[in-house]
Design an enzyme around this catalytic site. Sequence first.
Site, PDB file in Angstrom:
ATOM      1  N   THR A 163       0.896  -1.171   0.000  1.00 51.72           N
ATOM      2  CA  THR A 163       0.000   0.000   0.000  1.00 51.72           C
ATOM      3  C   THR A 163       0.924   1.207   0.000  1.00 51.72           C
ATOM      4  O   THR A 163       1.265   1.737  -1.052  1.00 51.72           O
ATOM      5  CB  THR A 163      -0.962   0.003   1.204  1.00 51.72           C
ATOM      6  OG1 THR A 163      -0.227  -0.183   2.406  1.00 51.72           O
ATOM      7  CG2 THR A 163      -1.998  -1.079   1.058  1.00 51.72           C
ATOM      8  N   LYS A 195       4.096  -7.340   3.590  1.00 55.69           N
ATOM      9  CA  LYS A 195       3.907  -5.902   3.470  1.00 55.69           C
ATOM     10  C   LYS A 195       3.764  -5.316   4.872  1.00 55.69           C
ATOM     11  O   LYS A 195       3.328  -5.992   5.798  1.00 55.69           O
ATOM     12  CB  LYS A 195       2.709  -5.532   2.614  1.00 55.69           C
ATOM     13  CG  LYS A 195       1.368  -5.796   3.305  1.00 55.69           C
ATOM     14  CD  LYS A 195       0.230  -5.096   2.585  1.00 55.69           C
ATOM     15  CE  LYS A 195       0.380  -3.605   2.618  1.00 55.69           C
ATOM     16  NZ  LYS A 195       0.129  -3.005   3.957  1.00 55.69           N
ATOM     17  N   THR A 199      -2.277  -2.512   7.658  1.00 55.66           N
ATOM     18  CA  THR A 199      -2.324  -3.963   7.614  1.00 55.66           C
ATOM     19  C   THR A 199      -0.937  -4.543   7.493  1.00 55.66           C
ATOM     20  O   THR A 199      -0.141  -4.087   6.688  1.00 55.66           O
ATOM     21  CB  THR A 199      -3.104  -4.460   6.384  1.00 55.66           C
ATOM     22  OG1 THR A 199      -4.272  -3.697   6.237  1.00 55.66           O
ATOM     23  CG2 THR A 199      -3.461  -5.917   6.544  1.00 55.66           C
ATOM     24  N   GLU A 239       6.443   3.749   9.182  1.00 54.66           N
ATOM     25  CA  GLU A 239       6.144   5.076   8.665  1.00 54.66           C
ATOM     26  C   GLU A 239       7.121   6.121   9.184  1.00 54.66           C
ATOM     27  O   GLU A 239       7.245   6.341  10.383  1.00 54.66           O
ATOM     28  CB  GLU A 239       4.723   5.461   9.048  1.00 54.66           C
ATOM     29  CG  GLU A 239       3.730   4.558   8.373  1.00 54.66           C
ATOM     30  CD  GLU A 239       2.484   4.432   9.170  1.00 54.66           C
ATOM     31  OE1 GLU A 239       1.542   3.846   8.640  1.00 54.66           O
ATOM     32  OE2 GLU A 239       2.450   4.909  10.312  1.00 54.66           O
ATOM     33  N   ASN A 267       0.423  10.458   8.768  1.00 60.40           N
ATOM     34  CA  ASN A 267      -0.826  10.037   9.382  1.00 60.40           C
ATOM     35  C   ASN A 267      -1.757  11.162   9.783  1.00 60.40           C
ATOM     36  O   ASN A 267      -2.917  10.923  10.099  1.00 60.40           O
ATOM     37  CB  ASN A 267      -0.543   9.168  10.613  1.00 60.40           C
ATOM     38  CG  ASN A 267      -0.030   7.817  10.206  1.00 60.40           C
ATOM     39  OD1 ASN A 267      -0.698   7.107   9.478  1.00 60.40           O
ATOM     40  ND2 ASN A 267       1.168   7.486  10.643  1.00 60.40           N
ATOM     41  N   SER A 315      -4.520  18.761   5.779  1.00 60.98           N
ATOM     42  CA  SER A 315      -4.216  20.158   6.090  1.00 60.98           C
ATOM     43  C   SER A 315      -3.915  20.929   4.810  1.00 60.98           C
ATOM     44  O   SER A 315      -3.747  20.350   3.747  1.00 60.98           O
ATOM     45  CB  SER A 315      -3.036  20.237   7.045  1.00 60.98           C
ATOM     46  OG  SER A 315      -1.896  19.665   6.466  1.00 60.98           O
TER      47      SER A 315
END
Lengths: 416, 416
Positions: free
Chosen positions: A164, A190, A201, A288, A411, A416
Amino acid sequence: MSSAKSPPVSPLAPSAVPELPPLPGVRIATAQAGIRYSGRTDVLYVDLAPGTRAAGVFTRSKCPSAPVDWCREALAHGGARAVVVNSGNANAFTGRLGREAVAKTVQIAAQAAGCSDREVYVASTGVIGEPLPAERFEGVLADCAARATDGPSAWAEAARAIMTTDTFPKLATRTAEIDGVRVTINGIAKGAGMIAPDMATMLAFVFTDAALPQAALQALLTAGTKTSFNCVTVDGDTSTSDTLLLFATAKAGNAEIADAADPRLAGFTAALDSLLIELAQLVAKDGEGARKFVTVRVTGAESDASAHKIAMSIANSPLVKTAVAGEDANWGRVVMAVGKAGEPADRDRLAIWFGDVRVAVQGARDPDYSEDATSAVMREPEIEIRVDLGLGAGQARVWTCDLTKAYIEINGDYRS
Amino acid sequence: MSSAKSPPVSPLAPSAVPELPPLPGVRIATAQAGIRYSGRTDVLYVDLAPGTRAAGVFTRSKCPSAPVDWCREALAHGGARAVVVNSGNANAFTGRLGREAVAKTVQIAAQAAGCSDREVYVASTGVIGEPLPAERFEGVLADCAARATDGPSAWAEAARAIMTTDTFPKLATRTAEIDGVRVTINGIAKGAGMIAPDMATMLAFVFTDAALPQAALQALLTAGTKTSFNCVTVDGDTSTSDTLLLFATAKAGNAEIADAADPRLAGFTAALDSLLIELAQLVAKDGEGARKFVTVRVTGAESDASAHKIAMSIANSPLVKTAVAGEDANWGRVVMAVGKAGEPADRDRLAIWFGDVRVAVQGARDPDYSEDATSAVMREPEIEIRVDLGLGAGQARVWTCDLTKAYIEINGDYRS
């Protein structure tokens, strides 16, 4: 339909995408079904030879996705002929529509593979709460079944199709011998990338040509998960869809061994465990916003379980993770995280290391602690934090990444 | 010695610093001892009238600070004549030196107050792992004892002296009647600000002129903590030093009531609980980098304890908190946080609200969900997230703040 975003590749990514060997009994195809992304593959179809057995471990979430529910049921039958994975939509928290989408996907795949519904495994990753348009699989899976191959680029394409917001494909391979017969294990995974809303996930699929009865396969997978995927954390947020499946095609021709603890399986077990650890580490390395890969080791705890809880408390602490991002050997925050874990600990026996540098001992700053040496450790891309509790023989090792502003951007900032 | 930094005041700060009424039996002085900061007060000294009783609740950390150890022991005696709080140094994880620093502080304070060591309570907040230079209190505390006052600015000065990287002082006051006698409750608190390395402490001090036996005082404080400070989280990181002390001077002249559950104490209990909640909310409103104040309400759980665990799982989720920062009504992440709490939950019975807008019902997106209405809710500075589990009558309410890039900057970037 949103187009695929391309975040910069993690600085912790391997320098090259490995080429995995063919695995007898496994053929792969990928496709563009347009579930959510455009201009990239979003479907992985895996054809498994007759006689393939399956094992699986799944999220402990009390709100699992519809595909997880399906796989749990399918495992009770044990045989496997096809796997369908889509990216872009997690088919989680979609109620009745989610169950219907799974049923439809399985039906299309079973027809393509020429097998029964119960021999099809499905996994979905992407947005939560959106109905999965399973009708997009019509025609696509039959075409995949016709094209499926064990060619040299098949595994890398499989790893890419299930991404993803991962920034690199995750693959690993091992070989081992069972009673003198060489077997191969290939795996893809992943991670928990989340650039678009709701994406969360962890999926991993491992394949071997070894012949193993399902009970042994499940026992080996469950044991291997404890020291690999259950030891990795990016942000402590457990997905609704976490799925790890292991398929054995029995094509290697080794004699079946029923007991997972049989010494003749030691080599295979070590290879499987090692592969699972590599895949789990790759997930943490693509966390991330990650810029640093962190190994947390806890020794001297009252038990292994206690050590694991303390290690996870450290690895999940936002204060420890931001300190690592800031290249600060902030052992005070490590003490805090030990203390809050709720496990037996004696402040006055604690010792803490960053890399090889002991920064605290017997409940206070190490008098020989060198700021320069520690700073050098903290500037490395891979850092080990070690805590010795001085209480017993319990130990644990877990992996995580640092917490950077990029995590917040990924995240939180997209509106914004 | 580092100079005090001045981060911008939280947008969630009250519009004015309240002026608290004098509280008979309590006199206050603050001073600059130069523990770590320069150009600001860093010591709070509170003189308590003879006959004052104390109650306290402390961090559950297995690695508590030396002052926490001391207060726990002092409480066994129950009387209190002086409180000494310093900011800039937490005196935590300092081993033998930490215990010696507490002993020295207590000795200086007892001499200043003309009381025994056991009647002195101490608390420290600031850097972890640095020895506290208690000799700095020599002369300072005797001077404080001579200057101590119940003047109109005393409480605000007290709240300021215990700040580390808090961006505003935290004060609250209530009145109640016990058997027709009016009593006052004043409280101050500091939050978990962490602009300098290692700073992490939640401290709160509450004073009343009510006459209450120690057992009742402790029972009321313990009960009140459950619905206030134990329901607030900024980042899930429990400090080594969390301390909440309640002192009762008995100067109001009410007749003592031994049983905390006596209906004649209902008004006092309500006032105390309300004050504790206000102080706890002020801590969340000054969370590091906070721009939004979040109330998480869980209803329909199997029990109140189960509801509390689920609410904390939501309030501590980095993914939920970054979504709030991004003004995104990301209910998929709320589902994830419910699922990972490990408490009984049925995906297909869940309903979720942001403010008054129901975004999900019966395990799927609410068909009447309005994106515009939800976006309006998310733009507000104060947001309520509500989850109904549809299982039972258990409920809970907790408070937190959003997770912004400023949190990372405050905690990770200071060495860059």
